[in-house]
Design an enzyme around this catalytic site. Sequence first.
Site, PDB file in Angstrom:
ATOM      1  N   LYS A   1     -11.360   4.558 -10.821  1.00 48.95           N
ATOM      2  CA  LYS A   1     -10.314   5.028 -11.697  1.00 48.95           C
ATOM      3  C   LYS A   1     -10.628   6.539 -12.107  1.00 48.95           C
ATOM      4  CE  LYS A   1      -7.583   4.059 -15.873  1.00 48.95           C
ATOM      5  NZ  LYS A   1      -7.708   3.148 -17.107  1.00 48.95           N
TER       6      LYS A   1
ATOM      7  N   SER B   1      -3.509   0.984 -17.646  1.00 51.24           N
ATOM      8  CA  SER B   1      -3.550   2.455 -17.156  1.00 51.24           C
ATOM      9  C   SER B   1      -4.458   2.202 -15.835  1.00 51.24           C
ATOM     10  CB  SER B   1      -4.224   3.355 -18.193  1.00 51.24           C
ATOM     11  OG  SER B   1      -5.623   3.230 -18.485  1.00 51.24           O
TER      12      SER B   1
ATOM     13  N   SER C   1      -5.695  -2.279 -20.256  1.00 54.65           N
ATOM     14  CA  SER C   1      -5.412  -1.367 -19.085  1.00 54.65           C
ATOM     15  C   SER C   1      -6.249  -1.885 -17.813  1.00 54.65           C
ATOM     16  CB  SER C   1      -6.103   0.216 -19.340  1.00 54.65           C
ATOM     17  OG  SER C   1      -5.245   0.670 -20.267  1.00 54.65           O
TER      18      SER C   1
END
Length: 499
Positions: free
Chosen positions: A108, A185, A209
Amino acid sequence: MRDATTDRTDQTTASDPTGPTDAADPTGATDPADLTATQLVARYASGDLSPVEATRAVLARIERIQPKVNAFTRVDADGALRQAEASAERWRRGAPVGLVDGVPVTVKDLLLLRGAPTLRGSRTVRADAAAWDEDAPSVARLREHGAVFVGKTTTPEFGWKGVTDSPLTGVTGNPYDPRRTAGGSSGGSAAAVALGAAPLSLGTDGGGSVRIPASFCGIFGFKPTYGRVPLYPASPFGTLAHVGPMTRDAADAALLMDVISGPDWRDWSQLAPPESHFRAATANGTAGVSGLRVAYSPTLGGTARVRPDVAAAVRRAVELLAELGAGVEEIDPGVSDPVEAFHVLWFSGAARLVQPLAADDRELLDPGLREVCAQGAAFSALDYLAAVDVRMALGQAMGRFHTAYDLLVTPTLPVTAFEAGAEVPEGSGHTRWTGWTPFTYPFNLTQQPAATVPCGVDGDGLPVGVQLVAARHADALVLRAAHALYEAGVAEAVAPPVL
């Protein structure tokens, strides 16, 4: 300044004319891009598959799916192939350097990856602002274990919300329907894993997330106990933020946890190394839940309005736990919704994050992020400490609850994936992403381990997740129960997406 278009057009692709694009695995079983990390390692060891073949298959998959879902901010095919070739040579010598030697991995774009800018979904972060010569702790451990880094995945700006769209990289779509959100996220990571663009990904979870996008995309997502996976640099959201695995199943997550739980001096809040390896948690198959005391809370005290098709899929998963020998009781933990306290902590962190930005840079921010930053800046120190008091009381209450129950089971989310590019479902009445995530953020406040397991689909074929929560430090128990559900076929109705 590098913008999203430059980053995406900067991607390189594999170009060896002798290498297959979507070639079948040499064993005839499947495309290597569809194998789990555990399967890949076994085939490397047997000589049936090379890390180079697996990496080529993953890169070909990325090339196919990226225009459809926009899961990547950056792909480094040439670098990945160099790493894969080095891994292949180690396997030929019978000397792999670690547990995931040669396994393709994505990261990420909130976590540092040496040699690649970490732009965090923001036009306010410049690619030339740093040397980018440092790995985050979890990335460093993966590198030590021989992982192949194929790219970085999308995030909303600074990871501030539960869906993935940003001013820098645009909208990330759901693998089952790109018109819908992948969640956030860690939405890019979830979409990548679901579509075979590397079996392992590192996500972060400050309010759900990892679990939110994993649920929406039909994969496994695990938020470990806070401190179990070292984190550096420290998150602006403080001790709400965790690093966790995003994988195809619980066995792969246990494998990844054994890698990324390694100590790192840069995180002074890390826990002591685990006493045993997490892979042991997946050794007992379906017997792993026999005798467990399971509390099933379908609405977490009535605060959540769960869609009937979601509730039905979760209930079937709970019934499966009972069939496997768990003692299941439908009961709530008896806690109130801590959303206001969470907002104080989360919005204050966001405000501190953007505080150093000049006025011109603030105009570049996601409008929703600007709004929560303004709210966060208005809170006082006393407001913050009052929120900490709520957090402490919630942690105590859950600690007491887990003296009677080994696991708490809830829906991961009350809804399935909705329109991409929206923070909240249309017509929901919610104004912020926390309105539709009532099952996830409470366990960031309490720092408990929590996982989402795919357990069915809704009427549109979109995945539904069931959440498993245990007491702090009982990470292996969550993995054990999740693995038992997988072995019993809980995810069979969630067919892998095809784009």
